[in-house]
Write an enzyme that holds these catalytic residues in place. Structure first.
Site, PDB file in Angstrom:
ATOM      1  N   HIS A   1      45.768  34.206  41.289  1.00 47.54           N
ATOM      2  CA  HIS A   1      44.750  33.178  41.511  1.00 47.54           C
ATOM      3  C   HIS A   1      44.676  32.263  40.284  1.00 47.54           C
ATOM      4  CE1 HIS A   1      40.479  32.665  43.495  1.00 47.54           C
ATOM      5  NE2 HIS A   1      41.284  31.669  43.771  1.00 47.54           N
TER       6      HIS A   1
ATOM      7  N   HIS B   1      45.782  44.979  42.700  1.00 46.87           N
ATOM      8  CA  HIS B   1      44.486  44.297  42.709  1.00 46.87           C
ATOM      9  C   HIS B   1      44.400  43.294  41.551  1.00 46.87           C
ATOM     10  CE1 HIS B   1      40.005  44.198  43.347  1.00 46.87           C
ATOM     11  NE2 HIS B   1      40.066  43.805  42.084  1.00 46.87           N
ATOM     12  N   GLU B   2      44.666  43.781  40.343  1.00 55.69           N
ATOM     13  CA  GLU B   2      44.550  42.900  39.182  1.00 55.69           C
ATOM     14  C   GLU B   2      45.596  41.786  39.241  1.00 55.69           C
ATOM     15  OE1 GLU B   2      41.915  43.041  37.677  1.00 55.69           O
ATOM     16  OE2 GLU B   2      41.317  45.049  38.322  1.00 55.69           O
TER      17      GLU B   2
ATOM     18  N   HIS C   1      44.215  38.909  41.179  1.00 54.58           N
ATOM     19  CA  HIS C   1      43.388  38.018  40.347  1.00 54.58           C
ATOM     20  C   HIS C   1      44.292  37.129  39.489  1.00 54.58           C
ATOM     21  CE1 HIS C   1      39.461  39.627  41.281  1.00 54.58           C
ATOM     22  NE2 HIS C   1      39.741  40.844  40.841  1.00 54.58           N
TER      23      HIS C   1
HETATM   24 ZN   LIG Z   1      38.631  42.596  41.157  1.00 55.48          ZN
END
Ligand SMILES: [Zn+2]
Length: 685
Positions: A476, A469-470, A473
């Site tokens: 991105h 998940h991290e 980010h």
């Molecule tokens: Zn998040």
């Protein structure tokens, strides 16, 4: 003041974490704020017609230095907190906040951006630069820059009153949580509660000079009692105390949050109307992806209509299990979590501790990097640089021509002085600078178990999902190709779309072809057995219908409250609580206790940043599930699908609307189907 005496003022490369000390913070912040204010004065008083080069670039240059230095301080304060660092951070935070508030209401700067927007040359700017100018104008307006003097003063007073009410809301909730305790003498009354929780409860009682066990309303005590205590009366007692915190029904009515809620709603409405909007929901959505409150409400209701049959089925199964196997004739609110844990253990029995033996750190990171390198055509290599703790690792990302793309730090383990949770933060943002490109850098922070002795760290499957998940980010931030500060990486991305790349990455953790290369038993070297994976997969969607409608209930309540509810009074819903009851009648399947005062502890919406924004969780989940469905169609590790996701979504950052990026990637607007399928909610009769 220069970089040789103060490392926070050295912008020649990565932050000098080996040299930064608490005493550097105040002089650096003061110097950078003075620089930034001087730059703003120069821009604001320049009589020449504004241009990109005389307005946007010098402002970006000043803000970039301030962000980099303050970002390093904020980061250190979060990951290697000491009293000295905390004092230095807290002493400087108000100066930073005041600086941004002043800039947001600076009419002279607003006029410069307006003039820039009105010039014929604006049409010749590229899309990213146009977006940045439009975002700046929007933010000036939302900060009250356009109001007359009286309006500005009132707007500021309303903002300050709201900040104060939010703080009070939070304090009431915290005080109410901390004020309650229940002592149990006989361990038999706590049967079912895990041993480590009991040990903590005993230590807590001893600290109070008492025998037995101390139960509290804080998560590490409250959750295990609700989940595991066989004692139904005890669950009822703890549930009631928890559900009435900061309400008229608690033992401390002076901490009742209901009057604050009414006042907050009135002031939010007033602020919205000062800015020329009908209500607060409309203002909240201006910088978001969703177009209107009506669109959000329709989205939530549509999802609720589809999820509710599954939620009803979940609840019926749970109630039948509780009746037949637990002897609970009627499933009450204080039984739900307990019955769910019992059913889950019975149906999907597997041991989390067994699973984690298959996920040693190096194997997990290698598996993650393999996914990313395959689908995005990059190479990730470990490097060395100054770090804030010896366990922190550092990596470079290069493209296939070996050109540097970005860099990131991985700070994986929990330790004292480190804030809990997991997050990604930007260290350096990509932008064009004299002589080239400033490459993006990210901090990736988790709180996982550290290695013990010379055994490598091993992670639970949930922890592996957190890392993915991290990292989503992080990608991105790092794979952006935008070179304009303010809209590169995650900057300027609509808030309800920010979880798209992160939740997207989670999907890979449920793919057998990915997972089996990512697992190796820490002792035997064997990959994860398929049979164990199948059990994990079966448990994934356990009661997902029930959890989905619960999220929808909160999202719909939040949006209706800020869009349709009138704090001045209305017949249909005389109070916020009556609106909540109406939403529950429409959406919920789990009965609520008559004493339930959940609203008074809904801090996301009344004390956090989620007002008229709680829907974002589900909104972004639709996008991420639908984005991943293209990989399901074209191959989970398809480089073609990866290239498209990188080109159209990750690389674009905030340079264009998230919906445009999504449509460019997927070839059509987002659809709900993939989310429903991933949650196991496909047609039942
Ligand atoms: Zn998040």
């Amino acid at each position: 003041m220069n970089p040789t005496t103060n490392p926070l003022l050295d912008f020649s490369g990565l932050p000098r974490f080996d040299a930064i000390r608490p005493e550097h913070v105040t002089p650096a912040v003061d110097a950078l704020l003075a620089d930034a204010r001087r730059a703003i004065e120069t821009i604001a008083t320049n009589p020449a017609p504004p241009t990109w080069g005389t307005v946007v670039e010098p402002l970006a240059e000043s803000l970039d230095r301030l962000d980099r230095a303050w970002g390093a301080v904020r980061h250190l304060n979060a990951v290697v907190n000491t009293q000295e660092l905390r004092d230095a951070h807290n002493a400087n935070l108000p100066k930073i906040v005041a600086f941004h508030a002043d800039l947001g209401q600076d009419l002279r700067m607003y006029d410069k951006y307006r003039a820039l927007r009105a010039q014929p040359a604006f049409a010749t700017l590229d899309a990213a630069r146009k977006t940045l100018v439009d975002n700046e104008l929007r933010d000036f307006k939302l900060s009250g820059a356009e109001l007359g003097e009286a309006g500005k003063a009132r707007f500021k007073a309303v903002q300050e009153a709201l900040a104060d009410l939010s703080t009070q809301f939070e304090e009431h909730l915290l005080d109410a949580t901390n004020a309650w305790a229940h002592y149990v003498e006989d361990a038999a009354e706590l049967a079912g509660v895990p041993d480590d929780v009991l040990a903590e409860a005993r230590a807590a009682a001893q600290a109070d000079g008492r025998t037995g066990y101390k139960l509290t309303l804080r998560m590490p005590s409250f959750l295990p009692v609700m989940d595991y205590a066989h004692n139904r009366d005890l669950r009822r007692l703890v549930h009631e105390a928890y559900s009435t915190r900061a309400s008229d029904l608690s033992a401390h009515p002076e901490w009742d949050n209901a009057p604050l809620i009414t006042r907050i709603l009135e002031l939010r409405r007033e602020a919205a109307q000062l800015l020329g909007y009908g209500n607060y929901a409309q203002v909240s959505l201006v910088p978001k992806m969703a177009g209107s409150p009506a669109e959000v409400i329709a989205f939530l209701r549509d999802l609720a209509r589809r999820a509710k049959p599954f939620a009803e089925r979940d609840f019926a199964e749970l109630a039948a299990f509780a009746r037949d196997e637990l002897g609970l004739a009627e499933l009450m609110p204080w039984d739900v979590a307990y019955a769910a844990e019992q059913l889950k253990a019975k149906r999907y029995f597997y041991n989390e501790q067994e699973v984690r033996q298959y996920f040693p750190e190096d194997q997990v990171l290698a598996g993650l990097f393999r996914v990313v390198e395959t689908i995005y055509a990059v190479n990730i290599r470990e490097g060395r640089t100054a770090v804030w703790h010896p366990s922190v690792r550092f990596f470079h990302i290069h493209d296939r021509n070996d050109a540097l793309v970005g860099e990131f730090y991985f700070d994986l383990y929990a330790r004292e002085g480190k804030q809990g949770g997991a997050w990604m933060d930007d260290a350096i943002n990509r932008r064009s600078v004299r002589g080239g490109i400033q490459h993006p850098v990210a901090y990736l922070t988790c709180n996982l178990s550290a290695p013990v002795g010379d055994r490598p760290a091993t992670f639970t499957h949930d922890e592996v999902i957190t890392i993915f998940h991290e990292f989503g980010h992080g990608l991105h931030q790092l794979l952006t190709r935008v070179d304009v500060a303010g809209v590169s990486g995650i900057q300027g991305v609509e808030w309800d779309a920010i979880e798209l790349p992160s939740q997207f990455m989670e999907n890979f953790c449920w793919e057998w072809d990915v997972l089996r290369h990512m697992t190796r038993h820490v002792d035997t070297g064997a990959p994860l057995p398929r049979e164990l994976f199948d059990k994990m997969l079966a448990a994934k969607n356990f009661l997902s219908g029930m959890w989905t409608v619960r999220q929808l209930e909160m999202g719909l309540f939040d949006m209706l409250l800020h869009d349709q509810f009138d704090p001045a009074g209305m017949a249909a819903w005389p109070t916020p609580l009556s609106l909540l009851a109406a939403v529950r009648a429409e959406v919920a399947v789990v009965p609520r206790a008559p004493y339930d005062r959940f609203m008074e502890s809904f801090a996301h919406v009344f004390a956090g940043g989620y007002a008229a924004g709680y829907y974002s969780y589900k909104w972004a989940e639709v996008l991420s599930a639908d984005a991943f469905s293209l990989f399901e169609e074209e191959g989970v590790l398809s480089p073609a699908a990866g290239a498209r996701f990188r080109d159209e979504v990750l690389a674009r950052g905030g340079s264009r609307p998230a919906l445009e990026s999504f449509v460019a990637f997927r070839g059509r607007p987002p659809q709900l189907d993939a989310l429903l399928r991933h949650n196991g909610m496909v047609a039942i009769q």
